[in-house]
Structure formats: C-alpha cells, structure tokens
Design an enzyme around this catalytic site. Structure first.
Site, short mmCIF file in Angstrom:
data_model
loop_
_atom_site.label_atom_id
_atom_site.label_comp_id
_atom_site.label_asym_id
_atom_site.label_seq_id
_atom_site.Cartn_x
_atom_site.Cartn_y
_atom_site.Cartn_z
CB VAL A 187 -1.16 61.75 41.40
CG1 VAL A 187 -1.64 60.59 42.27
CG2 VAL A 187 -1.97 63.01 41.70
CG HIS A 227 -1.61 56.72 46.20
ND1 HIS A 227 -1.75 57.60 47.24
CD2 HIS A 227 -1.63 55.47 46.76
CE1 HIS A 227 -1.86 56.92 48.39
NE2 HIS A 227 -1.78 55.63 48.12
P1 NAD Z 1 -2.87 64.90 53.21
O1 NAD Z 1 -3.56 66.07 52.58
O2 NAD Z 1 -3.70 63.91 53.94
O3 NAD Z 1 -1.80 65.46 54.25
C1 NAD Z 1 -0.91 66.47 53.90
C2 NAD Z 1 0.03 66.69 55.07
O4 NAD Z 1 1.03 67.62 54.68
C3 NAD Z 1 -0.64 67.28 56.32
O5 NAD Z 1 -0.32 66.47 57.45
C4 NAD Z 1 -0.02 68.68 56.45
O6 NAD Z 1 0.16 69.08 57.79
C5 NAD Z 1 1.29 68.50 55.74
N1 NAD Z 1 1.86 69.72 55.16
C6 NAD Z 1 1.20 70.80 54.65
N2 NAD Z 1 2.08 71.69 54.15
C7 NAD Z 1 3.32 71.17 54.36
C8 NAD Z 1 4.65 71.62 54.06
N3 NAD Z 1 4.88 72.79 53.44
N4 NAD Z 1 5.70 70.82 54.40
C9 NAD Z 1 5.49 69.63 55.03
N5 NAD Z 1 4.26 69.16 55.34
C10 NAD Z 1 3.19 69.92 55.00
O7 NAD Z 1 -1.98 64.22 52.10
P2 NAD Z 1 -1.41 62.75 52.03
O8 NAD Z 1 -1.01 62.26 53.36
O9 NAD Z 1 -0.46 62.74 50.89
O10 NAD Z 1 -2.74 61.99 51.61
C11 NAD Z 1 -2.68 61.01 50.78
C12 NAD Z 1 -3.43 61.26 49.43
O11 NAD Z 1 -3.45 62.57 48.90
C13 NAD Z 1 -2.73 60.47 48.43
O12 NAD Z 1 -3.62 59.53 47.93
C14 NAD Z 1 -2.29 61.40 47.31
O13 NAD Z 1 -2.38 60.71 46.09
C15 NAD Z 1 -3.24 62.51 47.44
N6 NAD Z 1 -2.87 63.86 46.98
C16 NAD Z 1 -1.82 64.11 46.11
C17 NAD Z 1 -1.49 65.43 45.74
C18 NAD Z 1 -0.33 65.67 44.81
O14 NAD Z 1 -0.01 64.83 43.97
N7 NAD Z 1 0.37 66.80 44.94
C19 NAD Z 1 -2.25 66.50 46.22
C20 NAD Z 1 -3.32 66.22 47.09
C21 NAD Z 1 -3.59 64.91 47.47
#
Ligand code: NAD
Ligand code: ZN
Length: 246
Positions: free
Chosen positions: A101, A117
C-alpha cells in the site's frame, strides 16, 4: 550463465507478471507483517485492519495508520523497486501486481501497476465513499470528517473481510493466465485471493520464479526459487537480461 533459463524465458516472453508483497519494501525500512519482527507480531490485525476494529476504536486505528503513513512518507524505493522499473522499460509487457500500500513501485518509475490492496496515501468516507483529498495531518489523533456527510474518513486500503477494488483482481488474474514468466517476490503467499495468482500462473504454463529469503507454501511449486533479498538479486537479473537483449 547464472539464471540462464530465466533470462532466456524473459527474452522470449510476451507477458510477464510480478506479484510483490511487503518483503520488497523491507529494504526501504517498512516493516513486513508476518515475519517474527513484523507488524502483526506486535499488533492485532482484527483491531487495526478491519471495519469492525475501526468502528470500535477509530482513534486507535487512525493513529496506527498515521504511524505507518509517516514511515512510508519518509521512505524511498530500494534497488529491488528500481530493477523492476527497469525490467518494464526493457520488457513493456511487464505488469506489477502489488499487495503493498506504500506506492513505492510508482515512485521508482513502474507504470503498469495493479494495486490489489489499495494504498495508504488516499482516503475516503466510510459512508458515502467519496474521496477525501484534504491534507492529512499525521499528528491528528482522530479521523477527519467527510465534508459531504460528516461520517468518518478511513484510509483507502483493503481491510480483512473486504472485497478488492472492483475489477483489479480480474485484471491480475488475466495477467497470471497469460504470463510466460511470473515472479512472486517478498510475499508470504498467505493472503488470498492474491496468493492464488502464482498458482494460476503456474497452472496456465508460466515459468514461476520465487524470490524470498524464507521458504513459503509456494516454494515447492516454483520452477526457480531464489533464496535472497529482492534488492540484491533483482538488479543482477535485470542486468543479465539487458546484456542478453541489447
Ligand atoms: P508478509 O509480511 O506476509 O510477508 C513478507 C514476506 O517477505 C515474507 O515471506 C518474508 O520472508 C519476505 N521478505 C522479507 N524481507 C525480504 C526481502 N528483503 N526480499 C524479499 N523477500 C523478503 O507480507 P505480504 O505477503 O505482502 O502480506 C500481505 C499483506 O501485507 C498485504 O495485505 C499488504 O497490504 C500488507 N503490507 C504492506 C506493506 C507495504 O505496503 N509496504 C507492509 C506490510 C504489510
Ligand atoms: Zn461521506
């Protein structure tokens, strides 16, 4: 050559789909959700990311979103985001399908982006759904009021139990079906329907690539699993591709 099959598949591709999750933004300093030090380890998703939670305690939810807005406003795209923008310049038939997001794909120059999302930058009214475009004060403790109906303003993100923005999943599903190469990057692949997309892509014949330092339920199905940080490996892949097709 390293990643030779992937580079060949990319250079011959007609459609490329890229599903990204919180992991691609981790190297920009934005916490993921499900990692041991992720946001859900500290906060309760049902309280903070649901309509019920918002209506029960709008101040708490608004305050939490302001906390995340502030972090996101101060963050910048990382090498992984920039590499994907370059991938799209090299292969304009690339579409990013993101669960994030934070809008960092747009800031890094990607154009074909489907936000599954929603995003944390825009806001709308819980009742009449009209967009709220006034400046958001990150220090304000309670949600602003809608200027049309005086109801509460909420962030335009998809909460648990809500439908995805109209038509977006259908477009993403179409890309997954058509993809010759499909990437799943930085996602735990646990949130549905997003997690169907790599499965669909694979089922319809895509070469499935997963980039994630940690195994997920998708890993056994990947044609190529790269256990690395996206900011490290994506620039390398895109550089190899650039050499190949130049
Ligand atoms: P998640 O937290 O479930 O999973 C994150 C994944 O990223 C993990 O499997 C982890 O091992 C991996 N990871 C961590 N560091 C990494 C790197 N440097 N390179 C590659 N992979 C790495 O997140 P998700 O699967 O996106 O979960 C979905 C929900 O989280 C969504 O609804 C989303 O909207 C929300 N979300 C968004 C943000 C954002 O916008 N940045 C942040 C947190 C959560
Ligand atoms: Zn309203």
């Amino acid at each position: 050559m390293k990643y030779d099959i992937l580079i060949e598949k990319l250079s011959l591709s007609r459609t490329v789909g890229v599903l990204t999750g919180a992991g691609i933004s981790a190297e920009s300093g934005i916490a993921t959700f499900r990692d041991p030090d992720g946001l859900w380890a500290k906060f309760n998703p049902a309280e903070l990311a649901s309509m019920d939670g918002f209506l029960r305690n709008p101040e708490l939810v608004w305050d939490w979103y302001n906390y995340r807005r502030k972090i996101i406003a101060e963050s910048k795209p990382n090498a992984g985001h920039y590499a994907l923008a370059t991938l799209e310049r090299l292969l304009p038939h690339t579409t990013i399908i993101t669960q994030n997001v934070d809008r960092l794909h747009a800031s890094s120059g990607s154009k074909n982006i489907l936000e599954l999302h929603g995003n944390i930058i825009e806001n709308h009214c819980v009742r009449c759904k009209k967009p709220h475009t006034d400046h958001i004060d990150f220090e304000e403790k309670s949600p602003p009021k809608c200027s049309y109906c005086s109801s509460k303003i909420r962030p335009s993100v998809v909460w648990f139990g809500e439908n995805l923005p109209k038509g977006i999943f259908e477009q993403a599903d179409m890309i997954a079906r058509q993809s010759d190469v499909f990437f799943s990057i930085g996602t735990s692949a646990e949130v549905y329907p997003a997690a169907y997309l790599p499965q669909t892509a694979k089922q319809y014949g895509a070469f499935l690539v997963e980039i994630n330092p940690t195994h997920t339920s998708l890993t056994p199905f990947a044609d190529l699993y790269i256990p690395a940080k996206s900011g490290d490996v994506l620039p390398e892949i895109v550089e190899l591709l650039e050499k190949e097709i130049r």
